[in-house]
Design a protein around this motif. Sequence first.
Motif, PDB file in Angstrom:
ATOM      1  N   MET A  31      97.683  97.850  79.721  1.00 28.42           N
ATOM      2  CA  MET A  31      98.566  97.696  80.872  1.00 28.42           C
ATOM      3  C   MET A  31      99.908  97.118  80.416  1.00 28.42           C
ATOM      4  N   ASN A  32     100.984  97.776  80.788  1.00 29.24           N
ATOM      5  CA  ASN A  32     102.326  97.303  80.476  1.00 29.24           C
ATOM      6  C   ASN A  32     102.890  96.519  81.656  1.00 29.24           C
ATOM      7  N   ARG A  33     103.618  95.458  81.352  1.00 25.95           N
ATOM      8  CA  ARG A  33     104.252  94.660  82.394  1.00 25.95           C
ATOM      9  C   ARG A  33     105.764  94.801  82.286  1.00 25.95           C
ATOM     10  N   VAL A  34     106.403  95.036  83.420  1.00 25.44           N
ATOM     11  CA  VAL A  34     107.855  95.171  83.459  1.00 25.44           C
ATOM     12  C   VAL A  34     108.381  94.239  84.542  1.00 25.44           C
ATOM     13  N   ARG A  35     109.505  93.612  84.262  1.00 23.66           N
ATOM     14  CA  ARG A  35     110.127  92.717  85.230  1.00 23.66           C
ATOM     15  C   ARG A  35     111.623  92.981  85.267  1.00 23.66           C
ATOM     16  N   TRP A  36     112.175  92.957  86.487  1.00 25.68           N
ATOM     17  CA  TRP A  36     113.613  93.154  86.647  1.00 25.68           C
ATOM     18  C   TRP A  36     114.247  91.905  87.225  1.00 25.68           C
ATOM     19  N   LEU A  37     115.440  91.588  86.733  1.00 24.78           N
ATOM     20  CA  LEU A  37     116.206  90.435  87.199  1.00 24.78           C
ATOM     21  C   LEU A  37     117.638  90.868  87.471  1.00 24.78           C
ATOM     22  N   ASN A  38     118.340  90.071  88.240  1.00 21.79           N
ATOM     23  CA  ASN A  38     119.759  90.306  88.473  1.00 21.79           C
ATOM     24  C   ASN A  38     120.583  89.321  87.669  1.00 21.79           C
ATOM     25  N   ALA A  39     121.775  89.730  87.291  1.00 22.68           N
ATOM     26  CA  ALA A  39     122.653  88.874  86.495  1.00 22.68           C
ATOM     27  C   ALA A  39     124.102  89.169  86.847  1.00 22.68           C
ATOM     28  N   GLN A  40     124.935  88.176  86.633  1.00 19.04           N
ATOM     29  CA  GLN A  40     126.377  88.339  86.776  1.00 19.04           C
ATOM     30  C   GLN A  40     126.994  88.160  85.402  1.00 19.04           C
ATOM     31  N   TRP A  41     127.245  89.285  84.738  1.00 18.44           N
ATOM     32  CA  TRP A  41     127.779  89.228  83.382  1.00 18.44           C
ATOM     33  C   TRP A  41     129.230  88.749  83.407  1.00 18.44           C
ATOM     34  N   PRO A  42     129.593  87.862  82.478  1.00 20.64           N
ATOM     35  CA  PRO A  42     130.971  87.353  82.447  1.00 20.64           C
ATOM     36  C   PRO A  42     131.946  88.310  81.773  1.00 20.64           C
ATOM     37  N   SER A  43     131.404  89.346  81.124  1.00 25.71           N
ATOM     38  CA  SER A  43     132.254  90.302  80.406  1.00 25.71           C
ATOM     39  C   SER A  43     131.550  91.650  80.388  1.00 25.71           C
ATOM     40  N   SER A  44     132.110  92.603  79.661  1.00 25.50           N
ATOM     41  CA  SER A  44     131.514  93.932  79.584  1.00 25.50           C
ATOM     42  C   SER A  44     130.188  93.883  78.836  1.00 25.50           C
ATOM     43  N   ILE A  45     129.362  94.890  79.073  1.00 27.21           N
ATOM     44  CA  ILE A  45     128.075  94.969  78.385  1.00 27.21           C
ATOM     45  C   ILE A  45     128.278  95.076  76.880  1.00 27.21           C
ATOM     46  N   ARG A  46     129.253  95.818  76.450  1.00 26.62           N
ATOM     47  CA  ARG A  46     129.521  95.924  75.004  1.00 26.62           C
ATOM     48  C   ARG A  46     129.861  94.562  74.406  1.00 26.62           C
ATOM     49  N   ALA A  47     130.638  93.760  75.126  1.00 27.40           N
ATOM     50  CA  ALA A  47     130.994  92.430  74.632  1.00 27.40           C
ATOM     51  C   ALA A  47     129.757  91.541  74.533  1.00 27.40           C
ATOM     52  N   ASN A  99     128.261  82.225  76.570  1.00 28.93           N
ATOM     53  CA  ASN A  99     128.965  80.939  76.628  1.00 28.93           C
ATOM     54  C   ASN A  99     128.604  80.162  77.899  1.00 28.93           C
ATOM     55  N   PHE A 100     127.353  80.308  78.322  1.00 30.87           N
ATOM     56  CA  PHE A 100     126.797  79.602  79.478  1.00 30.87           C
ATOM     57  C   PHE A 100     127.530  79.947  80.779  1.00 30.87           C
ATOM     58  N   ASN A 101     128.193  81.083  80.767  1.00 29.97           N
ATOM     59  CA  ASN A 101     128.859  81.573  81.967  1.00 29.97           C
ATOM     60  C   ASN A 101     128.102  82.790  82.496  1.00 29.97           C
ATOM     61  N   LEU A 102     126.827  82.556  82.825  1.00 33.84           N
ATOM     62  CA  LEU A 102     125.950  83.644  83.256  1.00 33.84           C
ATOM     63  C   LEU A 102     125.011  83.144  84.343  1.00 33.84           C
ATOM     64  N   ALA A 103     124.891  83.913  85.401  1.00 33.73           N
ATOM     65  CA  ALA A 103     123.955  83.588  86.484  1.00 33.73           C
ATOM     66  C   ALA A 103     122.850  84.638  86.508  1.00 33.73           C
ATOM     67  N   VAL A 104     121.588  84.205  86.342  1.00 32.25           N
ATOM     68  CA  VAL A 104     120.429  85.096  86.371  1.00 32.25           C
ATOM     69  C   VAL A 104     119.549  84.694  87.545  1.00 32.25           C
ATOM     70  N   THR A 105     119.189  85.655  88.385  1.00 28.00           N
ATOM     71  CA  THR A 105     118.388  85.356  89.572  1.00 28.00           C
ATOM     72  C   THR A 105     117.204  86.312  89.668  1.00 28.00           C
ATOM     73  N   SER A 106     116.107  85.805  90.219  1.00 32.13           N
ATOM     74  CA  SER A 106     114.930  86.632  90.473  1.00 32.13           C
ATOM     75  C   SER A 106     115.033  87.225  91.874  1.00 32.13           C
ATOM     76  N   PRO A 107     114.939  88.529  92.007  1.00 32.37           N
ATOM     77  CA  PRO A 107     115.081  89.144  93.322  1.00 32.37           C
ATOM     78  C   PRO A 107     113.815  89.010  94.158  1.00 32.37           C
TER      79      PRO A 107
END
Length: 226
Positions: A1-17, A109-117
């Motif tokens: 059995m595989n487990r998958v979890r999704w979270l929301n985040a507010q990235w402070p910059s581009s995904i490439r960065a 740089n600790f400028n990230l917000a991660v939340t559980s939906p």
Amino acid sequence: MNRVRWLNAQWPSSIRAVGKRLIEMPFTDERMDGFAIERIRDDYIEGRYIEKYNYQEVISTPFGSEEVLDRIGYRTTEFTLFDSPPHIELRNYQRSIKELISRLLEACNFNLAVTSPTVNLSEWVSALQVSVDEQITVDSLQVSGVEIDEGVTGKILLKGIKDVREATNVLLADRKHVLEKVQVKFVECNKIVAIQLSNKGTAKLPAALSNNLLHHLRASFPRSIS
């Protein structure tokens, strides 16, 4: 059995960065944890977070005594980071994801917000049926906070050999409740697939996980979340 979890985040910059910063935090023999980044694109990052831990194993000898052996173990969480919600996808994640989130915070740089939906499971199931273009059966579900009487609430688990949603509506009537978990079944590649979804934005999938199935779950993931 595989487990998958999704979270929301507010990235402070581009995904490439963000990806470039993760590359600068690799897992090595000298580190207790770090990242192994496999792919960086404009809209997503794929990689693994690896933790090394020490533990002791006690074994019994043929002479009736015990020996303590120092061991090293490794824990790995596969992930994909997206520039749109759901922003974080964790696969086969560990019981605690605190260290992984801490490392992501450090990379940003600790400028990230991660939340559980908190996910509306009815919306998820309906959208999933559209995505897979197959009839979906909900053969079990769990509800909590069901008002039985004034000041009395309960939790109910329903299972059936057919779809249990109609029976659930009859049983609950207009009572307040929270839909916590559902198990859905549908046909994919001539095989019956069973998936357990929770309102915490998690899924339990078959051991033989297909990228197509994961895509359907991600595409149908409700965007109207709290």
